[in-house]
Scaffold this active site. Structure first.
Site, mmCIF file in Angstrom:
data_model
loop_
_atom_site.group_PDB
_atom_site.id
_atom_site.type_symbol
_atom_site.label_atom_id
_atom_site.label_comp_id
_atom_site.label_asym_id
_atom_site.label_seq_id
_atom_site.Cartn_x
_atom_site.Cartn_y
_atom_site.Cartn_z
ATOM 1 N N PHE A 112 0.813 -1.218 0.000
ATOM 2 C CA PHE A 112 0.000 0.000 0.000
ATOM 3 C C PHE A 112 0.848 1.270 0.000
ATOM 4 O O PHE A 112 0.392 2.327 -0.444
ATOM 5 C CB PHE A 112 -0.952 -0.004 1.209
ATOM 6 C CG PHE A 112 -0.343 0.465 2.501
ATOM 7 C CD1 PHE A 112 -0.549 1.754 2.958
ATOM 8 C CD2 PHE A 112 0.433 -0.390 3.278
ATOM 9 C CE1 PHE A 112 -0.013 2.189 4.164
ATOM 10 C CE2 PHE A 112 0.982 0.030 4.474
ATOM 11 C CZ PHE A 112 0.763 1.325 4.918
ATOM 12 N N LYS A 113 2.073 1.174 0.470
ATOM 13 C CA LYS A 113 2.912 2.370 0.563
ATOM 14 C C LYS A 113 3.293 2.910 -0.808
ATOM 15 O O LYS A 113 3.685 4.077 -0.930
ATOM 16 C CB LYS A 113 4.139 2.060 1.415
ATOM 17 C CG LYS A 113 3.721 1.761 2.854
ATOM 18 C CD LYS A 113 4.825 1.249 3.737
ATOM 19 C CE LYS A 113 4.245 0.908 5.106
ATOM 20 N NZ LYS A 113 5.250 0.426 6.051
ATOM 21 N N ASP A 114 3.157 2.095 -1.847
ATOM 22 C CA ASP A 114 3.388 2.587 -3.207
ATOM 23 C C ASP A 114 2.438 3.733 -3.543
ATOM 24 O O ASP A 114 2.790 4.631 -4.311
ATOM 25 C CB ASP A 114 3.181 1.464 -4.228
ATOM 26 C CG ASP A 114 4.238 0.371 -4.130
ATOM 27 O OD1 ASP A 114 5.355 0.666 -3.681
ATOM 28 O OD2 ASP A 114 3.936 -0.778 -4.507
#
Length: 471
Positions: A112-114
């Site tokens: 999700f950090k993308d």
């Protein structure tokens, strides 16, 4: 829109100042001086937007057009999401028994950090090109942050990134996603310590004001406001996907279950709630349960040690973003956040427990949730997503069940692809399904610098940064 420190020791800065600072100079975290409020008509209009369009609308509330023109902001966000594998960028899977899983992991590193870091990388590049400036990025990672941060800035001439990972405590795939990036501006350190220990040398270098100023130090951990800002969109999109109808007044409530480590995603949820989004938030954690204890009992004391769990990216006992949440709920009381104590004051604890529910999951709970989800849906969960599914499967049998929840739809945020966690899948008796880009990592060249126990990690980092600057 200006930003102030949660500790009240510095004057307000604009978005650019908050973006390039990471921690505020007084050790606090930047937050908007004012949280925008949205009415029902705005929410109904936004409900028809795509995920990228939601990000654009939200970012435009926190970044002034004088700083970044609206058309430029739109172009930067479009460019950020260009490498995502799913046409919608994020995707909701509707599974049996009301289990809604919002897949936030369709970016390059399958995490999700993308989403937030791809946008943050574009914002950085925009300002650096305009200012003809170079920055040094310091990142401590418990698993996914490092690889996402690296992908957001790799190959950029005006940025050098230094990443510290906990050797042996990430999965093999997480580690390879960092150590196989052979770029001149990427510097990876494999430290023989846990996630909280690798944060210490980073904090020390930021605290050295002269050194930090000389090398333009900044962070891409979720201390950086830009990441929190983009993550607010997760909650709006989850709400619009799961709300039964927006034709009623008041608008219906959706419960959003958030796997929580450093607390960035749950902080974003609190801000979305403060903006007027009718959501009920649940922070779910693994056996490193400081946030659960804080919500349930006001107990903010550290455990004796960090426990290694299957949900390794959440193996954190110092969730720094809790400071942002307490600042928000206490009416911007910087005196409270400056003197955070082991036991929250009664009124602050009441506000926190009114805003958040919480739950903790053991490794056994994680394995059971992964197995059940596969058996019922033929759907693989990563262990972090399984922490959220564990909460879902507890209902209605847990003490968290209230009669008013029976008609409340729920959305579980899924922070990573199961493909990154082969060991956990095997432990659950499941068969990993690996995409070719992940399989290819094992045959690639790797590069990293070891940091041993007993070594002065701060000095090692300092010397490497100095040498890189001279280059």
């Amino acid at each position: 829109m200006e930003y102030v420190s949660t500790r009240g020791g510095v004057g307000p800065v604009d978005f650019e100042g908050a973006l390039f600072s990471g921690y505020a100079p007084d050790g606090g975290l930047f937050m908007p001086q004012h949280i925008p409020s949205l009415d029902g008509d705005t929410l109904r209009r936004w409900s028809r937007l795509s995920y990228p369009e939601l990000v654009k609308e939200l970012c435009s509330l926190f970044i002034t057009a004088e700083l970044v023109p609206r058309s430029t902001l739109s172009d930067l966000i479009d460019k950020a999401f260009r490498r995502f594998r799913h046409k919608d960028v994020v995707h909701l899977s509707r599974l049996k028994d009301g289990l809604n899983v919002l897949e936030l992991w369709h970016g390059v590193t399958h995490a999700f950090k993308d989403l937030s870091l791809s946008c943050t990388g574009q914002f950085l590049q925009y300002f650096l090109e305009r200012r003809q400036k170079h920055v040094t990025i310091l990142v401590g990672t418990s698993g996914d942050t490092g690889s996402s941060a690296i992908e957001s800035v790799r190959g950029q001439k005006n940025m050098d990134i230094f990443v510290l990972l906990p050797k042996g405590l990430c999965t093999q795939i997480q580690e390879l996603q960092m150590t196989t990036v052979i770029e001149d501006n990427v510097h990876v350190f494999a430290a023989h310590g846990n996630s909280d220990e690798i944060d210490e040398p980073i904090k020390e270098l930021f605290a050295d004001v002269d050194f930090a100023r000389k090398h333009n130090l900044m962070s891409l951990n979720s201390v950086n406001w830009s990441r929190i800002m983009v993550q607010i969109a997760h909650h709006f999109y989850a709400y619009f996907q799961c709300a039964p109808s927006l034709d009623t007044t008041p608008l219906p409530v959706v419960e959003i279950v958030v796997p929580t480590g450093g607390g960035g995603n749950i902080t974003a949820g609190c801000i979305a709630w403060k903006m007027g989004l009718p959501i009920r938030l649940v922070a779910v954690v693994n056996s490193n349960d400081i946030i659960h204890r804080t919500v349930q009992h006001g107990d903010f004391s550290l455990a004796e040690s960090v426990k290694a769990t299957l949900a390794s990216a959440m193996d954190i006992q110092e969730p720094y973003n809790v400071e942002r949440i307490l600042w928000l709920l206490s009416g911007s009381d910087s005196r409270l956040t400056k003197t955070l104590i082991l036991k929250l004051p009664g009124d602050v604890h009441r506000k926190l427990s009114d805003t958040l529910r919480s739950c903790s999951a053991s490794d056994e709970d994680i394995v059971r949730a992964m197995r059940r989800c596969w058996e019922e849906n033929r759907y693989l969960l990563c262990p972090h997503s399984a922490v959220a599914a564990h909460y879902h499967y507890l209902w209605p049998d847990s003490f968290l069940c209230f009669s008013l929840l029976f008609s409340t739809p729920r959305c579980c945020l899924a922070p990573a692809s199961a493909a990154k966690f082969q060991e956990a899948l095997i432990q659950a008796g499941l068969v990993p399904q690996l995409p070719p880009e992940i399989t290819a990592l094992t045959a690639m060249e790797t590069r990293s610098t070891p940091l041993e126990q007993g070594q002065d990690w701060t000095q090692a980092l300092r010397e490497r940064i100095e040498a890189t600057a001279q280059r």
